[in-house]
Scaffold this active site. Sequence first.
Site, PDB file in Angstrom:
ATOM      1  N   ASP A   1      60.927-114.335 -40.074  1.00 28.19           N
ATOM      2  CA  ASP A   1      60.635-114.763 -41.438  1.00 28.19           C
ATOM      3  C   ASP A   1      59.950-116.131 -41.471  1.00 28.19           C
ATOM      4  O   ASP A   1      60.308-117.007 -42.262  1.00 28.19           O
ATOM      5  CB  ASP A   1      61.917-114.802 -42.275  1.00 28.19           C
ATOM      6  CG  ASP A   1      61.625-114.980 -43.769  1.00 28.19           C
ATOM      7  OD1 ASP A   1      60.612-114.427 -44.240  1.00 28.19           O
ATOM      8  OD2 ASP A   1      62.394-115.684 -44.449  1.00 28.19           O
TER       9      ASP A   1
ATOM     10  N   HIS B   1      58.814-114.958 -46.447  1.00 32.04           N
ATOM     11  CA  HIS B   1      59.060-114.283 -47.728  1.00 32.04           C
ATOM     12  C   HIS B   1      58.630-115.124 -48.925  1.00 32.04           C
ATOM     13  O   HIS B   1      58.464-114.600 -50.029  1.00 32.04           O
ATOM     14  CB  HIS B   1      60.539-113.882 -47.856  1.00 32.04           C
ATOM     15  CG  HIS B   1      61.483-115.017 -48.126  1.00 32.04           C
ATOM     16  ND1 HIS B   1      62.149-115.697 -47.131  1.00 32.04           N
ATOM     17  CD2 HIS B   1      61.853-115.600 -49.299  1.00 32.04           C
ATOM     18  CE1 HIS B   1      62.904-116.632 -47.672  1.00 32.04           C
ATOM     19  NE2 HIS B   1      62.745-116.590 -48.986  1.00 32.04           N
TER      20      HIS B   1
ATOM     21  N   SER C   1      63.853-122.130 -50.146  1.00 30.80           N
ATOM     22  CA  SER C   1      63.354-121.297 -49.054  1.00 30.80           C
ATOM     23  C   SER C   1      62.093-121.868 -48.437  1.00 30.80           C
ATOM     24  O   SER C   1      61.159-122.256 -49.150  1.00 30.80           O
ATOM     25  CB  SER C   1      63.066-119.875 -49.557  1.00 30.80           C
ATOM     26  OG  SER C   1      64.261-119.186 -49.813  1.00 30.80           O
TER      27      SER C   1
END
Length: 258
Positions: free
Chosen positions: A132, A102, A208
Site C-alpha cells: 500500500d 489507497h 493516511s
Amino acid sequence: MWLSGSIVVVVLLSGALFAATRDSSPPPLDRAQVGAIASDVAKKAIESAQSAPAPSAVAYQQILPSLVEIETERVSSTGDAAGGLGAGVIINATGSIMTALHVVEGATAIRVSFVDGTKASATIASTDPKNDIAVLEPEHGPETIVPAVLGGGGQVGDVTYAVGHPLGYAGSLSAGVISGLNRTVTVKSGKKLTGLIQFDAAVNPGNSGGPLLNRSGQVIGIVTALANPAAAGDGYFIGIGFAVPIGTAGGAGNVPQK
C-alpha cells in the site's frame, strides 16, 4: 656534613610549609550549607529542563518542512465527483512524495500542498500495491525542498508520533507508543497487509500516507490503516493504528535506508 644538614633543613621547611598550607584550608561545610548548595543545583536543573522544548515539539519541527497535504478527485460508483484527503512526506532532493497507495489510487486528479503554501498537481511515479505504498512526482516543489530524515525500526514501547491532516485539520500531531510489530491486517478491499507497525497515537481519515515518527522526528513508517470493528466501518480512530515500516516502504521509491 654541612651540606647534608642544609638538605635536611630544606626538607623540613618544605614539610612545614605543606602543613601550614593544609591547615589554612577552609573548614568543612555544615549540613545547612550542603543542603543550600544541593537545592540551588536542583533548582537550576529544573529550570533548564523546563526551558528545553518537549521531544514531541522537536519531532514536529523536524518533520514539518517535509509534510505534504494530498487532495484527490475521483468519480464515485454513482458517477458523481468525490474528493479525498491524505498526507505524504518528501523523501528526496527532487521533491518526490511518499504516501499510501489507497490515498491516490483511482484518482482522476491529484493536488499536493507544501508547508510554505506552494500547491501543485502530481502524478503517480511508482507503486507497491503489496504494501500500500505510492510515490508521487509533483509538477513542481516548494521553494525550498527539505527531505524527511528516515530512521530505523522501533521497538514495542518506544514513543512515536503520527503527523497528518485528520478530518481536514492540517499539520496535526498525535503521540503514543509502538504497541506491536509484524502485524497483519485486512483492509476494506479485502487485501491483507503484513509486517506492519501497530501503534496507539490517534489517527483518523486524513492521516493516511503520513509519517510515523520516532522521538527524534525521523520517519519510521507510513500510516496506512486503523482498526475499526464497528459494523458501519466509519474508519475513525478507536485506539489502534498501523504503519508500513519505512524499510519496507522505501522499496517503492528506491529510497536508501540507514
